[in-house]
Motif scaffolding. Structure first.
Motif, PDB file in Angstrom:
ATOM      1  N   VAL A 103     -15.051 -61.606   4.029  1.00 61.51           N
ATOM      2  CA  VAL A 103     -14.539 -62.882   4.531  1.00 61.51           C
ATOM      3  C   VAL A 103     -15.497 -63.993   4.097  1.00 61.51           C
ATOM      4  CG1 VAL A 103     -13.951 -64.215   6.602  1.00 61.51           C
ATOM      5  CG2 VAL A 103     -13.454 -61.777   6.515  1.00 61.51           C
ATOM      6  N   PRO A 104     -15.015 -64.947   3.299  1.00 65.97           N
ATOM      7  CA  PRO A 104     -15.909 -65.941   2.706  1.00 65.97           C
ATOM      8  C   PRO A 104     -16.663 -66.782   3.728  1.00 65.97           C
ATOM      9  CG  PRO A 104     -13.610 -66.489   2.290  1.00 65.97           C
ATOM     10  CD  PRO A 104     -13.628 -65.129   2.861  1.00 65.97           C
ATOM     11  N   ALA A 105     -16.003 -67.199   4.802  1.00 62.55           N
ATOM     12  CA  ALA A 105     -16.705 -68.060   5.760  1.00 62.55           C
ATOM     13  C   ALA A 105     -16.182 -67.796   7.151  1.00 62.55           C
ATOM     14  CB  ALA A 105     -16.507 -69.519   5.403  1.00 62.55           C
ATOM     15  N   VAL A 106     -17.064 -67.936   8.125  1.00 64.73           N
ATOM     16  CA  VAL A 106     -16.646 -67.779   9.517  1.00 64.73           C
ATOM     17  C   VAL A 106     -16.839 -69.108  10.229  1.00 64.73           C
ATOM     18  CG1 VAL A 106     -17.096 -66.607  11.690  1.00 64.73           C
ATOM     19  CG2 VAL A 106     -17.196 -65.329   9.569  1.00 64.73           C
ATOM     20  N   ASP A 107     -15.758 -69.789  10.514  1.00 63.23           N
ATOM     21  CA  ASP A 107     -15.860 -71.010  11.315  1.00 63.23           C
ATOM     22  C   ASP A 107     -15.420 -70.676  12.737  1.00 63.23           C
ATOM     23  OD1 ASP A 107     -13.191 -70.681  11.107  1.00 63.23           O
ATOM     24  OD2 ASP A 107     -12.818 -72.416   9.845  1.00 63.23           O
ATOM     25  N   SER A 108     -15.342 -71.687  13.588  1.00 60.96           N
ATOM     26  CA  SER A 108     -15.037 -71.374  14.986  1.00 60.96           C
ATOM     27  C   SER A 108     -13.647 -70.767  15.146  1.00 60.96           C
ATOM     28  CB  SER A 108     -15.180 -72.617  15.861  1.00 60.96           C
ATOM     29  OG  SER A 108     -14.699 -73.748  15.223  1.00 60.96           O
ATOM     30  N   ILE A 163     -21.912 -58.799   8.909  1.00 60.27           N
ATOM     31  CA  ILE A 163     -22.349 -60.158   9.221  1.00 60.27           C
ATOM     32  C   ILE A 163     -23.481 -60.519   8.259  1.00 60.27           C
ATOM     33  CG2 ILE A 163     -23.169 -61.713  11.030  1.00 60.27           C
ATOM     34  CD1 ILE A 163     -20.900 -60.479  12.266  1.00 60.27           C
ATOM     35  N   ARG A 164     -23.220 -61.374   7.313  1.00 64.57           N
ATOM     36  CA  ARG A 164     -24.244 -61.804   6.359  1.00 64.57           C
ATOM     37  C   ARG A 164     -25.113 -62.878   7.012  1.00 64.57           C
ATOM     38  NH1 ARG A 164     -19.524 -62.287   3.459  1.00 64.57           N
ATOM     39  NH2 ARG A 164     -19.782 -64.534   3.413  1.00 64.57           N
ATOM     40  N   PRO A 165     -26.336 -63.073   6.475  1.00 61.97           N
ATOM     41  CA  PRO A 165     -27.236 -64.069   7.077  1.00 61.97           C
ATOM     42  C   PRO A 165     -26.583 -65.438   7.214  1.00 61.97           C
ATOM     43  CG  PRO A 165     -28.363 -62.851   5.338  1.00 61.97           C
ATOM     44  CD  PRO A 165     -26.961 -62.356   5.349  1.00 61.97           C
ATOM     45  N   GLU A 166     -25.875 -65.874   6.168  1.00 60.87           N
ATOM     46  CA  GLU A 166     -25.293 -67.221   6.249  1.00 60.87           C
ATOM     47  C   GLU A 166     -24.199 -67.299   7.316  1.00 60.87           C
ATOM     48  OE1 GLU A 166     -25.301 -65.263   3.596  1.00 60.87           O
ATOM     49  OE2 GLU A 166     -23.468 -65.408   2.385  1.00 60.87           O
ATOM     50  N   ILE A 167     -23.543 -66.156   7.552  1.00 62.74           N
ATOM     51  CA  ILE A 167     -22.538 -66.147   8.627  1.00 62.74           C
ATOM     52  C   ILE A 167     -23.227 -66.266   9.983  1.00 62.74           C
ATOM     53  CG2 ILE A 167     -20.866 -64.679   9.829  1.00 62.74           C
ATOM     54  CD1 ILE A 167     -19.757 -63.840   7.201  1.00 62.74           C
ATOM     55  N   ALA A 168     -24.334 -65.533  10.146  1.00 63.32           N
ATOM     56  CA  ALA A 168     -25.094 -65.615  11.403  1.00 63.32           C
ATOM     57  C   ALA A 168     -25.541 -67.053  11.644  1.00 63.32           C
ATOM     58  CB  ALA A 168     -26.302 -64.686  11.339  1.00 63.32           C
ATOM     59  N   GLN A 169     -25.982 -67.709  10.553  1.00 63.47           N
ATOM     60  CA  GLN A 169     -26.434 -69.099  10.678  1.00 63.47           C
ATOM     61  C   GLN A 169     -25.310 -70.020  11.146  1.00 63.47           C
ATOM     62  OE1 GLN A 169     -28.285 -69.381   6.715  1.00 63.47           O
ATOM     63  NE2 GLN A 169     -29.916 -70.543   7.745  1.00 63.47           N
ATOM     64  N   VAL A 227     -22.533 -69.307  12.608  1.00 62.54           N
ATOM     65  CA  VAL A 227     -22.071 -68.955  13.953  1.00 62.54           C
ATOM     66  C   VAL A 227     -22.960 -69.623  15.008  1.00 62.54           C
ATOM     67  CG1 VAL A 227     -21.968 -67.060  15.605  1.00 62.54           C
ATOM     68  CG2 VAL A 227     -20.853 -66.829  13.396  1.00 62.54           C
ATOM     69  N   VAL A 228     -24.272 -69.534  14.801  1.00 58.11           N
ATOM     70  CA  VAL A 228     -25.191 -70.110  15.787  1.00 58.11           C
ATOM     71  C   VAL A 228     -25.124 -71.639  15.761  1.00 58.11           C
ATOM     72  CG1 VAL A 228     -27.614 -70.378  16.429  1.00 58.11           C
ATOM     73  CG2 VAL A 228     -26.706 -68.116  15.837  1.00 58.11           C
ATOM     74  N   HIS A 229     -25.092 -72.203  14.543  1.00 57.39           N
ATOM     75  CA  HIS A 229     -25.032 -73.664  14.443  1.00 57.39           C
ATOM     76  C   HIS A 229     -23.771 -74.236  15.078  1.00 57.39           C
ATOM     77  CE1 HIS A 229     -28.106 -73.773  10.938  1.00 57.39           C
ATOM     78  NE2 HIS A 229     -28.692 -73.836  12.125  1.00 57.39           N
ATOM     79  N   LEU A 230     -22.683 -73.493  14.964  1.00 60.42           N
ATOM     80  CA  LEU A 230     -21.424 -73.971  15.557  1.00 60.42           C
ATOM     81  C   LEU A 230     -21.376 -73.703  17.062  1.00 60.42           C
ATOM     82  CD1 LEU A 230     -18.866 -72.836  12.832  1.00 60.42           C
ATOM     83  CD2 LEU A 230     -19.476 -75.183  13.418  1.00 60.42           C
ATOM     84  N   GLY A 231     -22.377 -72.998  17.552  1.00 58.59           N
ATOM     85  CA  GLY A 231     -22.424 -72.723  18.989  1.00 58.59           C
ATOM     86  C   GLY A 231     -21.378 -71.714  19.435  1.00 58.59           C
TER      87      GLY A 231
END
Lengths: 141, 136, 286
Positions: free
Chosen positions: C208-213, C238-244, C246-250
């Motif tokens: 999955v290219p990107a995980v948004d809210s 869960i790739r590092p950028e996805i973890a990032q 996810v956290v940034h979007l709260g």
């Protein structure tokens, strides 16, 4: 496709006056959904949503009429349900559409929850006159 | 008056719902079950919903009530055999079924209930809550 | 019937059909491999008869398309079947355009008064152009149906549920996870859980290219539905950028078991099922 107005192929209606009318109305909706070949999941969403709205109408509107319409739009078929009551009406629709809001002793997910189950959801209400809720579920929606 | 039969199986009670519950019937079931838990000292309640095609917020509330009431009387409630379409619809509707445990079928529900009873009498090592899936 | 053109058409019907057939057969692009001359003649004759019998003094002058429903039905079914058989738009359009040519040709042969001829020709032009547009519309609709069917097939193909172990299912998601896709994913996953009696499902989102809210919402819903059925759902990949993000979007994923790789998800699944995988003959416990 979205600009196309749906054509009504068939109509059916039922008076909802008592709690015992909930299950028969649900069954009626199901019959129509099966007839147009709606998938099991969409059927379940539609019937669950119908159940919520019928109960709402009994609780807040003291009953009313439930209408079922079979729609055709482009390559899709669907079912439109209209619930009309002559109850007290809803003073603040926006508030009623907020998750967690309730005036009765229910869990307060009737309206917003039902909206999530449907493809289209419309509510019109006039205090002292009544409420009309119209929902559409497409066969492939 | 129609009634949903409640079966006693050892320490547990088993209820199989096979008809679309209209409101009075569901409310009766709630009362009957709580009375049965009390009378039989049951440690668990299994509710088989595999032939239920609709769970709306009313039904959901009844299930939640049964779980909470049983819990107070020291019995866990497991809802078993929920159909995929019903589960997806419940999630979309936003109904969490708080306090209710779930299992794929009656057999697994029994296992789950056994594991809920045993840990208190067994060593703590076995007591991980991996088997206990709450639906929240 | 007062209209001259209609009278001519009725009188010259077989003549028009011959002209039309000749024009159609002259076309180099005619797909003799797809349709025999006999079939083409039957189709053409059916359409022409229906057209001429529908024409009236009123509708020839003010093209009332409702009158021509029957004609349009025939045209639609011909162009839809041609679209599905793989005809080009040109070949399909030619069917109705050569009819126009045959009709106008006949009119010019039969009518002496140039002014009347011009007037009647314009009427016929208008009606036939309308048919041509209709033909293209239905042709494209026929093609669209093919595309929709393929899209459905792709959606079905792109959600394979794999039995990785007795009681453990895995579903790799590749591509964007929108709400329609989520529904298909949930349905096939839950259905497979019922059929196999599996306790654990692993949803791998490496592809999955990107995980948004919104995507996160879909994942949370899938996990919730799996739990309602009585099974557990692990999200892996869960790739590092996805973890990032996810956290940034709260986004709160704390209620979900998440793992970075499918391998570690499988390990977790083994632990839950109280299974142990050991190298043979090596006794090494920790």
């Amino acid at each position: 496709m979205t600009t196309m107005t749906p054509v009504v192929l068939n109509k059916d209606s039922m008076i909802i006056a008592r709690e015992q009318d909930v299950v028969p109305f649900r069954n009626r909706v199901k019959e129509h959904a099966v007839r147009i070949g709606m998938s099991l999941l969409n059927q379940t969403k539609l019937i669950t949503g119908a159940s919520e709205l019928v109960r709402n109408m009994l609780k807040y509107g003291k009953g009313g009429i439930g209408m079922i319409e079979i729609l055709s739009k482009g390559r899709d078929n669907g079912i439109r349900l209209i619930f009309a009551d002559n109850g007290p009406g809803i003073p603040d629709i926006q508030k009623a559409m907020t998750d967690g809001f309730t005036t009765g002793k229910s869990m307060g997910l009737g309206l917003p929850g039902t909206k999530r189950l449907m493809n289209e959801f419309d509510i019109k209400s006039e205090v002292g006159k009544g409420t009309t809720i119209t929902v559409i579920k497409w066969k492939n929606g | 008056m129609e009634k949903i039969p409640i079966l006693k199986m050892g320490q547990f009670l088993l209820v199989t719902i096979q008809v679309d519950l209209y409101d009075q019937l569901a409310e009766n079931l709630e009362a009957d079950l709580v009375n049965m838990v009390n009378k039989t000292n049951a440690r668990g309640v299994l509710i088989d919903v595999s032939s239920v095609s609709i769970i709306d917020s009313f039904m959901g509330r009844i299930l939640g009530n049964i779980a909470m009431m049983s819990k107070i009387m020291d019995a866990d409630t497991v809802v078993v055999g929920m159909q995929p379409a019903v589960a997806i619809t419940l999630v979309e509707l936003g109904l969490p079924l708080k306090g209710v445990y779930t299992a794929l079928n009656v057999e697994k529900g029994m296992e789950l209930l056994h594991s809920k009873i045993l840990p208190t009498e067994q060593n703590l090592e076995e007591d991980d809550d991996n088997d206990a899936r709450s639906s929240e | 019937m007062k209209n001259e053109a209609i009278k001519i058409f009725q009188k010259k019907k077989s003549n028009i059909l011959e002209k039309w057939m000749t024009l159609q057969l002259q076309d180099e692009g005619l797909r003799e491999d797809l349709i025999s001359n006999e079939d083409l003649r039957i189709q053409s004759e059916e359409l022409l008869s229906s057209f001429i019998s529908t024409l009236s003094d009123a509708n020839i002058e003010h093209v009332s398309i409702d009158d021509f429903e029957a004609v349009k039905d025939i045209l639609s079914s011909i162009s839809i079947s041609r679209a599905k058989q793989g005809y080009s738009p040109r070949e399909t359009g030619n069917f109705v355009l050569t009819l126009k040519e045959a009709l106008l040709n006949t009119l010019s042969e039969e009518m002496k008064d140039p002014e009347a001829l011009y007037k009647q020709s314009m009427f016929i032009n208008k009606i036939m152009d309308n048919f041509a547009i209709n033909t293209f519309e239905t042709f494209i609709k026929g093609r669209e149906d093919v595309i929709y069917r393929q899209t459905d097939e792709i959606t079905q193909i792109s959600t394979p549920v794999i039995r990785v172990w007795d009681g453990i299912l895995a579903l790799p998601i590749i591509g964007t996870l929108d709400s329609a896709r989520t529904q298909v994913v949930m349905e096939s996953l839950l259905q497979e859980i019922v059929e196999t009696g599996s306790n654990i499902a692993i949803l791998d989102i490496s592809g999955v290219p990107a995980v948004d809210s919104l995507v996160a919402q879909h994942l949370i819903k899938t996990v919730a539905a799996t739990r309602l059925m009585g099974a557990e759902c692990i999200i892996s990949g869960i790739r590092p950028e996805i973890a990032q993000t996810v956290v940034h979007l709260g986004i709160d994923l704390s209620q979900i078991i998440t793992k970075s790789t499918l391998a570690s998800a499988l390990k977790t699944a083994f632990t839950i099922l109280k299974l142990e995988v050991n190298k043979k003959q090596i006794v090494k416990h920790h």
